[in-house]
Design a protein around this motif. Structure first.
Motif, PDB file in Angstrom:
ATOM      1  N   ASN A  27      21.281  14.481  -9.686  1.00  0.00           N
ATOM      2  CA  ASN A  27      20.501  15.587  -9.141  1.00  0.00           C
ATOM      3  C   ASN A  27      21.404  16.806  -8.896  1.00  0.00           C
ATOM      4  N   ALA A  28      22.302  17.049  -9.841  1.00  0.00           N
ATOM      5  CA  ALA A  28      23.217  18.205  -9.777  1.00  0.00           C
ATOM      6  C   ALA A  28      24.018  18.239  -8.481  1.00  0.00           C
ATOM      7  N   GLY A  29      24.355  17.056  -7.955  1.00  0.00           N
ATOM      8  CA  GLY A  29      25.166  16.975  -6.752  1.00  0.00           C
ATOM      9  C   GLY A  29      24.409  17.214  -5.458  1.00  0.00           C
ATOM     10  N   LYS A  30      23.106  17.489  -5.560  1.00  0.00           N
ATOM     11  CA  LYS A  30      22.305  17.720  -4.357  1.00  0.00           C
ATOM     12  C   LYS A  30      21.708  16.397  -3.872  1.00  0.00           C
ATOM     13  N   PRO A  31      21.604  16.231  -2.559  1.00  0.00           N
ATOM     14  CA  PRO A  31      21.010  14.995  -2.024  1.00  0.00           C
ATOM     15  C   PRO A  31      19.562  14.829  -2.468  1.00  0.00           C
ATOM     16  N   ILE A  32      19.113  13.593  -2.511  1.00  0.00           N
ATOM     17  CA  ILE A  32      17.712  13.276  -2.777  1.00  0.00           C
ATOM     18  C   ILE A  32      16.969  13.408  -1.448  1.00  0.00           C
ATOM     19  N   LYS A  33      16.044  14.341  -1.404  1.00  0.00           N
ATOM     20  CA  LYS A  33      15.243  14.542  -0.196  1.00  0.00           C
ATOM     21  C   LYS A  33      13.783  14.369  -0.554  1.00  0.00           C
ATOM     22  N   LEU A  34      13.129  13.485   0.191  1.00  0.00           N
ATOM     23  CA  LEU A  34      11.703  13.226  -0.011  1.00  0.00           C
ATOM     24  C   LEU A  34      10.913  13.773   1.163  1.00  0.00           C
ATOM     25  N   LEU A  35       9.741  14.274   0.860  1.00  0.00           N
ATOM     26  CA  LEU A  35       8.833  14.761   1.891  1.00  0.00           C
ATOM     27  C   LEU A  35       7.416  14.424   1.469  1.00  0.00           C
ATOM     28  N   ASN A  36       6.708  13.741   2.332  1.00  0.00           N
ATOM     29  CA  ASN A  36       5.277  13.530   2.152  1.00  0.00           C
ATOM     30  C   ASN A  36       4.601  14.248   3.306  1.00  0.00           C
ATOM     31  N   SER A  37       4.094  15.438   3.037  1.00  0.00           N
ATOM     32  CA  SER A  37       3.486  16.238   4.106  1.00  0.00           C
ATOM     33  C   SER A  37       2.233  15.571   4.671  1.00  0.00           C
ATOM     34  N   ASP A  38       1.655  14.616   3.949  1.00  0.00           N
ATOM     35  CA  ASP A  38       0.503  13.867   4.457  1.00  0.00           C
ATOM     36  C   ASP A  38       0.925  12.712   5.364  1.00  0.00           C
ATOM     37  N   TYR A  39       2.225  12.446   5.450  1.00  0.00           N
ATOM     38  CA  TYR A  39       2.731  11.364   6.298  1.00  0.00           C
ATOM     39  C   TYR A  39       3.875  11.927   7.148  1.00  0.00           C
ATOM     40  N   ILE A  40       3.605  12.227   8.363  1.00  0.00           N
ATOM     41  CA  ILE A  40       4.548  12.726   9.358  1.00  0.00           C
ATOM     42  C   ILE A  40       5.116  14.100   8.999  1.00  0.00           C
ATOM     43  N   GLY A  41       5.362  14.395   7.738  1.00  0.00           N
ATOM     44  CA  GLY A  41       5.816  15.723   7.341  1.00  0.00           C
ATOM     45  C   GLY A  41       7.271  16.004   7.657  1.00  0.00           C
ATOM     46  N   GLU A  42       8.076  14.977   7.679  1.00  0.00           N
ATOM     47  CA  GLU A  42       9.507  15.132   7.943  1.00  0.00           C
ATOM     48  C   GLU A  42      10.282  14.662   6.726  1.00  0.00           C
ATOM     49  N   GLU A  43      11.163  15.516   6.220  1.00  0.00           N
ATOM     50  CA  GLU A  43      11.935  15.117   5.041  1.00  0.00           C
ATOM     51  C   GLU A  43      12.939  14.033   5.401  1.00  0.00           C
ATOM     52  N   GLN A  44      13.210  13.186   4.411  1.00  0.00           N
ATOM     53  CA  GLN A  44      14.189  12.122   4.564  1.00  0.00           C
ATOM     54  C   GLN A  44      15.190  12.220   3.422  1.00  0.00           C
ATOM     55  N   GLU A  45      16.467  12.188   3.767  1.00  0.00           N
ATOM     56  CA  GLU A  45      17.532  12.219   2.760  1.00  0.00           C
ATOM     57  C   GLU A  45      17.895  10.781   2.405  1.00  0.00           C
ATOM     58  N   ILE A  46      17.735  10.477   1.141  1.00  0.00           N
ATOM     59  CA  ILE A  46      17.896   9.098   0.677  1.00  0.00           C
ATOM     60  C   ILE A  46      19.070   9.043  -0.289  1.00  0.00           C
ATOM     61  N   ASP A  47      19.922   8.035  -0.108  1.00  0.00           N
ATOM     62  CA  ASP A  47      21.132   7.938  -0.928  1.00  0.00           C
ATOM     63  C   ASP A  47      20.822   7.538  -2.362  1.00  0.00           C
ATOM     64  N   HIS A  48      20.064   6.459  -2.557  1.00  0.00           N
ATOM     65  CA  HIS A  48      19.797   5.944  -3.905  1.00  0.00           C
ATOM     66  C   HIS A  48      18.417   5.300  -3.945  1.00  0.00           C
ATOM     67  N   ILE A  49      17.708   5.577  -5.023  1.00  0.00           N
ATOM     68  CA  ILE A  49      16.438   4.912  -5.308  1.00  0.00           C
ATOM     69  C   ILE A  49      16.529   4.415  -6.752  1.00  0.00           C
ATOM     70  N   ALA A  50      16.235   3.144  -6.954  1.00  0.00           N
ATOM     71  CA  ALA A  50      16.162   2.576  -8.306  1.00  0.00           C
ATOM     72  C   ALA A  50      14.721   2.118  -8.513  1.00  0.00           C
ATOM     73  N   ILE A  51      14.123   2.570  -9.587  1.00  0.00           N
ATOM     74  CA  ILE A  51      12.725   2.251  -9.878  1.00  0.00           C
ATOM     75  C   ILE A  51      12.709   1.401 -11.137  1.00  0.00           C
TER      76      ILE A  51
END
Length: 182
Positions: A27-51
């Motif tokens: 991600n070009a050296g930028k942290p992975i940040k997720l936000l679900n505005s329909d759920y609490i609306g607070e971003e979370q910085e996540i180290d690694h996700i494997a799908i």
């Protein structure tokens, strides 16, 4: 130390077959940040996700060094099993210093991920990314703790004991997560 630890985990995950990995290295050296505005609306910085095959693998990387001790303080009565987890401490110069238990952080991340992907299985690991770390009391953690050199092995063990999700669900999960990146 944290960035180097995350780099070590990213390197290990390159050898995980059949998974798409999202992390700051892709991600070009930028942290992975997720936000679900329909759920609490607070971003979370996540180290690694494997799908991939078994669903979503969420990995929280910690660059702890030395001896890490997890005690059984989570016991709620003499005959009860350990609650979520015990106290975490680190031995330094012969003394024990309390360190933050990552349980709450991991559970927040899981809830945000689950709010995005629905009923796709989500599995979490705490990965200790320093080879000189010694972890005592691993059995007192509800979240599996693994060192980097065993991470791929532990994820592959999930494949032996759980159902696979469809290719369509893998693609859908990836798209949903990407749509919630900020």
């Amino acid at each position: 130390a944290g960035d180097k630890g995350e780099d070590n985990v990213s390197y290990a995950l390159r050898y995980l077959d059949g998974y798409t990995v999202l992390d700051r290295n892709g991600n070009a050296g930028k942290p992975i940040k997720l936000l679900n505005s329909d759920y609490i609306g607070e971003e979370q910085e996540i180290d690694h996700i494997a799908i991939g095959k078994v669903g979503i693998i969420h990995i929280e990387t910690k660059a702890y060094s030395g001896k890490i001790i997890i005690d059984e303080s989570g016991l709620i009565s003499s005959n009860a099993i350990a609650a979520e987890s015990g106290n975490w401490s680190r031995e330094k110069d012969g003394d024990y210093i309390g360190i933050e238990n990552p349980l709450q952080q991991v559970r927040r991340h899981e809830k945000v991920i689950k709010s995005i992907v629905g009923d796709i299985p989500v599995y979490s690991f705490i990965c200790i990314a320093r080879e000189n770390a010694i972890i005592q009391g691993i059995n007192y953690s509800k979240i599996p703790i693994v060192k980097t050199d065993m991470l791929v092995e532990r994820i592959e063990e999930l494949e032996e004991n759980n159902k696979f999700i469809s290719d369509e669900d893998i693609k859908k999960s990836y798209e949903l997560i990407c749509n919630h990146l900020i």
